[in-house]
Design an enzyme around this catalytic site. Structure first.
Site, PDB file in Angstrom:
ATOM      1  N   HIS A   1     -80.423 -11.729 -81.040  1.00  0.00           N
ATOM      2  CA  HIS A   1     -79.293 -11.138 -80.214  1.00  0.00           C
ATOM      3  C   HIS A   1     -77.853 -11.230 -81.083  1.00  0.00           C
ATOM      4  CE1 HIS A   1     -76.981 -11.926 -76.076  1.00  0.00           C
ATOM      5  NE2 HIS A   1     -76.647 -10.872 -76.942  1.00  0.00           N
TER       6      HIS A   1
ATOM      7  N   HIS B   1     -86.855 -16.342 -70.966  1.00  0.00           N
ATOM      8  CA  HIS B   1     -85.772 -17.293 -70.924  1.00  0.00           C
ATOM      9  C   HIS B   1     -86.190 -18.601 -70.434  1.00  0.00           C
ATOM     10  CE1 HIS B   1     -81.733 -18.980 -70.564  1.00  0.00           C
ATOM     11  NE2 HIS B   1     -81.204 -17.741 -71.217  1.00  0.00           N
TER      12      HIS B   1
ATOM     13  N   ASN C   1     -87.864 -15.434 -80.469  1.00  0.00           N
ATOM     14  CA  ASN C   1     -86.219 -15.300 -80.577  1.00  0.00           C
ATOM     15  C   ASN C   1     -85.771 -16.351 -81.815  1.00  0.00           C
ATOM     16  OD1 ASN C   1     -83.462 -15.821 -80.260  1.00  0.00           O
ATOM     17  ND2 ASN C   1     -83.495 -14.872 -78.416  1.00  0.00           N
TER      18      ASN C   1
ATOM     19  N   GLU D   1     -81.590  -7.851 -78.565  1.00  0.00           N
ATOM     20  CA  GLU D   1     -81.068  -8.026 -77.353  1.00  0.00           C
ATOM     21  C   GLU D   1     -79.270  -7.554 -77.820  1.00  0.00           C
ATOM     22  OE1 GLU D   1     -81.361 -12.045 -76.289  1.00  0.00           O
ATOM     23  OE2 GLU D   1     -83.567 -11.841 -76.031  1.00  0.00           O
TER      24      GLU D   1
ATOM     25  N   ARG E   1     -71.632 -15.151 -82.812  1.00  0.00           N
ATOM     26  CA  ARG E   1     -71.956 -16.482 -83.130  1.00  0.00           C
ATOM     27  C   ARG E   1     -73.150 -17.124 -83.728  1.00  0.00           C
ATOM     28  NH1 ARG E   1     -72.970 -18.394 -76.927  1.00  0.00           N
ATOM     29  NH2 ARG E   1     -71.231 -17.095 -76.481  1.00  0.00           N
TER      30      ARG E   1
ATOM     31  N   GLU F   1     -87.231  -6.974 -68.710  1.00  0.00           N
ATOM     32  CA  GLU F   1     -87.769  -8.254 -68.972  1.00  0.00           C
ATOM     33  C   GLU F   1     -87.274  -9.238 -67.778  1.00  0.00           C
ATOM     34  OE1 GLU F   1     -86.348  -9.759 -72.981  1.00  0.00           O
ATOM     35  OE2 GLU F   1     -86.389 -11.568 -72.097  1.00  0.00           O
TER      36      GLU F   1
ATOM     37  N   HIS G   1     -81.681 -19.379 -82.669  1.00  0.00           N
ATOM     38  CA  HIS G   1     -81.255 -20.703 -83.027  1.00  0.00           C
ATOM     39  C   HIS G   1     -81.453 -21.021 -84.407  1.00  0.00           C
ATOM     40  CE1 HIS G   1     -81.367 -20.966 -78.557  1.00  0.00           C
ATOM     41  NE2 HIS G   1     -82.362 -20.201 -78.737  1.00  0.00           N
TER      42      HIS G   1
ATOM     43  N   THR H   1     -77.520 -16.743 -72.541  1.00  0.00           N
ATOM     44  CA  THR H   1     -77.417 -15.549 -71.517  1.00  0.00           C
ATOM     45  C   THR H   1     -77.789 -16.230 -70.048  1.00  0.00           C
ATOM     46  OG1 THR H   1     -78.573 -14.231 -73.103  1.00  0.00           O
ATOM     47  CG2 THR H   1     -78.302 -13.334 -70.698  1.00  0.00           C
TER      48      THR H   1
ATOM     49  N   ARG I   1     -74.297 -10.809 -80.889  1.00  0.00           N
ATOM     50  CA  ARG I   1     -73.577 -10.938 -79.873  1.00  0.00           C
ATOM     51  C   ARG I   1     -72.184 -10.229 -80.371  1.00  0.00           C
ATOM     52  NH1 ARG I   1     -73.240 -14.657 -75.583  1.00  0.00           N
ATOM     53  NH2 ARG I   1     -75.280 -15.221 -75.233  1.00  0.00           N
TER      54      ARG I   1
HETATM   55  N1  PXP Z   1     -84.774 -13.188 -73.496  1.00  0.00           N
HETATM   56  C1  PXP Z   1     -83.410 -12.992 -73.317  1.00  0.00           C
HETATM   57  C2  PXP Z   1     -83.066 -11.730 -72.928  1.00  0.00           C
HETATM   58  C3  PXP Z   1     -82.498 -14.006 -73.814  1.00  0.00           C
HETATM   59  O1  PXP Z   1     -81.163 -13.623 -73.924  1.00  0.00           O
HETATM   60  C4  PXP Z   1     -82.912 -15.271 -74.517  1.00  0.00           C
HETATM   61  C5  PXP Z   1     -82.082 -16.202 -75.027  1.00  0.00           C
HETATM   62  O2  PXP Z   1     -81.402 -15.554 -76.144  1.00  0.00           O
HETATM   63  C6  PXP Z   1     -84.363 -15.240 -74.542  1.00  0.00           C
HETATM   64  C7  PXP Z   1     -85.145 -14.173 -73.805  1.00  0.00           C
HETATM   65  C8  PXP Z   1     -85.154 -16.585 -75.115  1.00  0.00           C
HETATM   66  O3  PXP Z   1     -84.780 -17.573 -74.167  1.00  0.00           O
HETATM   67  P1  PXP Z   1     -84.909 -19.096 -74.775  1.00  0.00           P
HETATM   68  O4  PXP Z   1     -84.294 -19.306 -76.165  1.00  0.00           O
HETATM   69  O5  PXP Z   1     -84.669 -19.917 -73.630  1.00  0.00           O
HETATM   70  O6  PXP Z   1     -86.440 -19.049 -74.890  1.00  0.00           O
END
Ligand code: PXP
Length: 237
Positions: A43, A190, A7, A70, A49, A151, A10, A101, A45
């Site tokens: 993601h 997550h 992901n 996402e 953001r 998921e 960030h 999330t 949004r």
């Molecule tokens: N899965 C989903 C559905 C998420 O919303 C996120 C965060 O955007 C992640 C995985 C990844 O989470 P993390 O950044 O804590 O690894």
């Protein structure tokens, strides 16, 4: 063996802190793929953001492995998914004020609301996954709306320790087995990091891990290539 989808939200968050042009999440996606990641997750949004429309469109053009989008199941986002047809969409709950999330999607409460959207995306060839807590009711609802995958939200597991950690891991294991028995594929994500991921990756039937924050955090110090390779080594034991 579980695959890794990184992901890259960030990276975009750092860019948006300055409303600047760098760092570019598209560059990050390329480096993740070169390091061996099996996919890239972003993601988009409602408030844009971090990842914006330009990022998503360029990711769709450049990522050779798999884009996992996402998104909230809103009319706008379903329209974007149907227009660009990412290989995979993961439906997530979305609140404006949240930092990230919070909790899984309450699929059971919105079955009739989202059934047509899920069908439209699946008919367009998109694999649809539901981000849910490891909860039987949510798994059954995901099967009922004919999602392809769930998921499993690993956030509670990731913030637990000691005995609670083992209890939460067991919930994920049982949820994965139950989902498989109903014909659903199983992903998880997550809060997964370099200490807690191996146990989740080892769960029978686990197909894909979506990991962002810990990989990008490590990348600040060791570089993205090393951070992705370190995570892949953990996942593959
Ligand atoms: N899965 C989903 C559905 C998420 O919303 C996120 C965060 O955007 C992640 C995985 C990844 O989470 P993390 O950044 O804590 O690894």
């Amino acid at each position: 063996m579980a695959t890794l989808s990184v992901n890259i939200d960030h990276v975009a968050t750092v860019r948006q802190a300055r409303r600047a042009l760098e760092p570019d999440p598209v560059h990050a996606a390329v480096l993740c793929e070169l390091a061996g990641a099996h996919g890239v997750t972003c993601h988009l949004r409602e408030d844009r953001r971090h990842i914006n429309d330009r990022d998503f469109e360029l990711l769709m053009q450049t990522v050779k492995s798999k884009v996992n989008l996402e998104m909230a199941c809103t009319k706008e986002m379903v329209g974007i998914a149907l227009k660009f047809k990412p290989p995979q969409v993961t439906l997530v709950p979305e609140k404006r004020a949240e930092l990230t999330t919070e909790g899984g999607l309450n699929v059971a409460a919105i079955v009739s609301e989202i059934t047509d959207s899920v069908k439209a995306m699946r008919d367009a060839g998109i694999v649809v996954s539901m981000f849910i807590d490891p909860d039987e009711k949510q798994i059954e609802a995901s099967a009922k709306i004919k999602a392809d995958y769930i998921e499993i939200h690993t956030g509670v597991y990731a913030s637990s320790s000691g005995k609670a950690l083992a209890v939460e891991l067991d919930k994920i294991r049982k949820a994965a087995a139950y989902a498989k028995s109903l014909g659903l594929g199983v992903n998880a994500g997550h809060g997964l990091n370099y200490l807690n991921t191996a146990a989740v990756a080892a769960i029978e039937g686990m197909e894909e891990l979506n990991i962002g924050h810990s990989i990008i955090s490590r990348a600040v110090f060791v570089g993205l290539d090393t951070a992705v390779r370190d995570m892949l080594r953990l996942i593959h034991g």
